[in-house]
Design a protein around this motif. Structure first.
Motif, PDB file in Angstrom:
ATOM      1  N   SER A  26       0.828  -1.196   0.000  1.00  0.00           N
ATOM      2  CA  SER A  26       0.000   0.000   0.000  1.00  0.00           C
ATOM      3  C   SER A  26       0.864   1.248   0.000  1.00  0.00           C
ATOM      4  O   SER A  26       1.811   1.368   0.768  1.00  0.00           O
ATOM      5  CB  SER A  26      -0.910   0.023   1.229  1.00  0.00           C
ATOM      6  N   ILE A  27       0.502   2.188  -0.847  1.00  0.00           N
ATOM      7  CA  ILE A  27       1.240   3.440  -0.928  1.00  0.00           C
ATOM      8  C   ILE A  27       1.060   4.249   0.346  1.00  0.00           C
ATOM      9  O   ILE A  27       1.874   5.115   0.668  1.00  0.00           O
ATOM     10  CB  ILE A  27       0.784   4.216  -2.177  1.00  0.00           C
ATOM     11  N   PHE A  28       0.008   3.943   1.104  1.00  0.00           N
ATOM     12  CA  PHE A  28      -0.243   4.648   2.359  1.00  0.00           C
ATOM     13  C   PHE A  28       0.784   4.298   3.421  1.00  0.00           C
ATOM     14  O   PHE A  28       0.846   4.932   4.467  1.00  0.00           O
ATOM     15  CB  PHE A  28      -1.650   4.326   2.869  1.00  0.00           C
ATOM     16  N   TRP A  29       1.590   3.262   3.148  1.00  0.00           N
ATOM     17  CA  TRP A  29       2.613   2.841   4.110  1.00  0.00           C
ATOM     18  C   TRP A  29       3.798   3.792   4.129  1.00  0.00           C
ATOM     19  O   TRP A  29       4.566   3.796   5.075  1.00  0.00           O
ATOM     20  CB  TRP A  29       3.055   1.421   3.738  1.00  0.00           C
ATOM     21  N   TYR A  30       3.928   4.602   3.071  1.00  0.00           N
ATOM     22  CA  TYR A  30       5.079   5.485   2.934  1.00  0.00           C
ATOM     23  C   TYR A  30       4.719   6.920   3.323  1.00  0.00           C
ATOM     24  O   TYR A  30       3.668   7.424   2.947  1.00  0.00           O
ATOM     25  CB  TYR A  30       5.593   5.461   1.499  1.00  0.00           C
ATOM     26  N   ASN A  31       5.603   7.565   4.034  1.00  0.00           N
ATOM     27  CA  ASN A  31       5.387   8.954   4.419  1.00  0.00           C
ATOM     28  C   ASN A  31       5.656   9.910   3.268  1.00  0.00           C
ATOM     29  O   ASN A  31       5.071  10.996   3.198  1.00  0.00           O
ATOM     30  CB  ASN A  31       6.274   9.314   5.598  1.00  0.00           C
ATOM     31  N   THR A  51       4.274  13.873  -0.627  1.00  0.00           N
ATOM     32  CA  THR A  51       4.102  13.314   0.704  1.00  0.00           C
ATOM     33  C   THR A  51       2.816  12.503   0.795  1.00  0.00           C
ATOM     34  O   THR A  51       1.988  12.508  -0.126  1.00  0.00           O
ATOM     35  CB  THR A  51       4.058  14.413   1.766  1.00  0.00           C
ATOM     36  N   LEU A  52       2.663  11.842   1.921  1.00  0.00           N
ATOM     37  CA  LEU A  52       1.458  11.053   2.160  1.00  0.00           C
ATOM     38  C   LEU A  52       0.214  11.923   2.016  1.00  0.00           C
ATOM     39  O   LEU A  52      -0.810  11.490   1.484  1.00  0.00           O
ATOM     40  CB  LEU A  52       1.532  10.435   3.553  1.00  0.00           C
ATOM     41  N   ALA A  96      10.987   5.517  -1.922  1.00  0.00           N
ATOM     42  CA  ALA A  96       9.920   5.660  -0.930  1.00  0.00           C
ATOM     43  C   ALA A  96      10.534   5.730   0.458  1.00  0.00           C
ATOM     44  O   ALA A  96      11.519   5.052   0.741  1.00  0.00           O
ATOM     45  CB  ALA A  96       8.950   4.497  -1.028  1.00  0.00           C
ATOM     46  N   GLU A  97       9.945   6.558   1.311  1.00  0.00           N
ATOM     47  CA  GLU A  97      10.442   6.756   2.659  1.00  0.00           C
ATOM     48  C   GLU A  97       9.385   6.388   3.683  1.00  0.00           C
ATOM     49  O   GLU A  97       8.208   6.709   3.530  1.00  0.00           O
ATOM     50  CB  GLU A  97      10.817   8.221   2.889  1.00  0.00           C
ATOM     51  N   TRP A 107      14.195   1.617  -2.800  1.00  0.00           N
ATOM     52  CA  TRP A 107      14.552   2.089  -4.138  1.00  0.00           C
ATOM     53  C   TRP A 107      14.082   1.108  -5.205  1.00  0.00           C
ATOM     54  O   TRP A 107      14.111  -0.114  -5.009  1.00  0.00           O
ATOM     55  CB  TRP A 107      16.071   2.227  -4.261  1.00  0.00           C
ATOM     56  N   GLY A 108      13.729   1.685  -6.342  1.00  0.00           N
ATOM     57  CA  GLY A 108      13.497   0.873  -7.514  1.00  0.00           C
ATOM     58  C   GLY A 108      14.806   0.656  -8.254  1.00  0.00           C
ATOM     59  O   GLY A 108      15.857   1.169  -7.857  1.00  0.00           O
ATOM     60  N   GLN A 109      14.734  -0.061  -9.352  1.00  0.00           N
ATOM     61  CA  GLN A 109      15.936  -0.394 -10.105  1.00  0.00           C
ATOM     62  C   GLN A 109      16.320   0.706 -11.098  1.00  0.00           C
ATOM     63  O   GLN A 109      17.429   0.697 -11.630  1.00  0.00           O
ATOM     64  CB  GLN A 109      15.743  -1.731 -10.843  1.00  0.00           C
ATOM     65  N   GLY A 110      15.415   1.630 -11.338  1.00  0.00           N
ATOM     66  CA  GLY A 110      15.703   2.733 -12.236  1.00  0.00           C
ATOM     67  C   GLY A 110      15.218   2.492 -13.653  1.00  0.00           C
ATOM     68  O   GLY A 110      15.098   1.354 -14.102  1.00  0.00           O
ATOM     69  N   THR A 111      14.930   3.586 -14.331  1.00  0.00           N
ATOM     70  CA  THR A 111      14.539   3.519 -15.737  1.00  0.00           C
ATOM     71  C   THR A 111      15.297   4.612 -16.490  1.00  0.00           C
ATOM     72  O   THR A 111      15.418   5.739 -16.016  1.00  0.00           O
ATOM     73  CB  THR A 111      13.012   3.664 -15.898  1.00  0.00           C
ATOM     74  N   GLN A 112      15.829   4.247 -17.645  1.00  0.00           N
ATOM     75  CA  GLN A 112      16.675   5.160 -18.403  1.00  0.00           C
ATOM     76  C   GLN A 112      15.830   6.143 -19.203  1.00  0.00           C
ATOM     77  O   GLN A 112      14.886   5.744 -19.902  1.00  0.00           O
ATOM     78  CB  GLN A 112      17.586   4.370 -19.348  1.00  0.00           C
ATOM     79  N   VAL A 113      16.200   7.418 -19.096  1.00  0.00           N
ATOM     80  CA  VAL A 113      15.610   8.473 -19.919  1.00  0.00           C
ATOM     81  C   VAL A 113      16.744   9.106 -20.715  1.00  0.00           C
ATOM     82  O   VAL A 113      17.737   9.558 -20.137  1.00  0.00           O
ATOM     83  CB  VAL A 113      14.908   9.535 -19.053  1.00  0.00           C
ATOM     84  N   THR A 114      16.595   9.121 -22.007  1.00  0.00           N
ATOM     85  CA  THR A 114      17.597   9.728 -22.881  1.00  0.00           C
ATOM     86  C   THR A 114      16.917  10.759 -23.758  1.00  0.00           C
ATOM     87  O   THR A 114      15.980  10.431 -24.489  1.00  0.00           O
ATOM     88  CB  THR A 114      18.291   8.671 -23.744  1.00  0.00           C
TER      89      THR A 114
END
Length: 117
Positions: A26-31, A51-52, A96-97, A107-114
């Motif tokens: 749940s996204i509500f878990w993150y502040n 923020t939440l 997410a914190e 952290w996610g693994q990241g996505t490349q933007v070029t």
């Protein structure tokens, strides 16, 4: 906890991309949830925060061009990026914190933007 980014790619300068971040819980878990980016040879930098409670904050270099948002029922966070420039090129990370009982970051693994001109 798993964060998965998507939506990166190759885009012409002046164009737009929308990044998505899916959370395993749940996204509500993150502040707070953030987008960071890291350009080649540079340190990772904070791009935008939501923020939440829905308060948003942006780095000066993206103000007026990027919009962070979330869809809580879908446990998704987004980054709409407009008026892209080659300086926006990099790997974009979802973060997410959780602030209690102690500060935890995910952290996610990241996505490349070029962005090319």
């Amino acid at each position: 906890v798993q964060l998965v980014e998507s939506g990166g790619g190759l885009v012409l300068a002046g164009g737009s991309l929308k990044l998505s971040c899916a959370t395993s819980g749940s996204i509500f878990w993150y502040n707070a949830m953030n987008w960071y980016r890291q350009a080649p040879g540079k340190q990772r930098e904070l791009v935008a925060t939501i923020t939440l409670g829905g308060t948003t904050n942006y780095a000066d270099f993206v103000k007026g061009r990027f919009t962070i948002s979330k869809d809580s029922p879908k446990n998704m966070m987004y980054l709409q990026m407009n008026s892209l420039t080659p300086e926006d090129t990099g790997v974009y990370f979802c973060n997410a914190e959780r602030w209690a009982p102690r500060m935890s970051q995910y952290w996610g693994q990241g996505t490349q933007v070029t962005v090319f001109s």
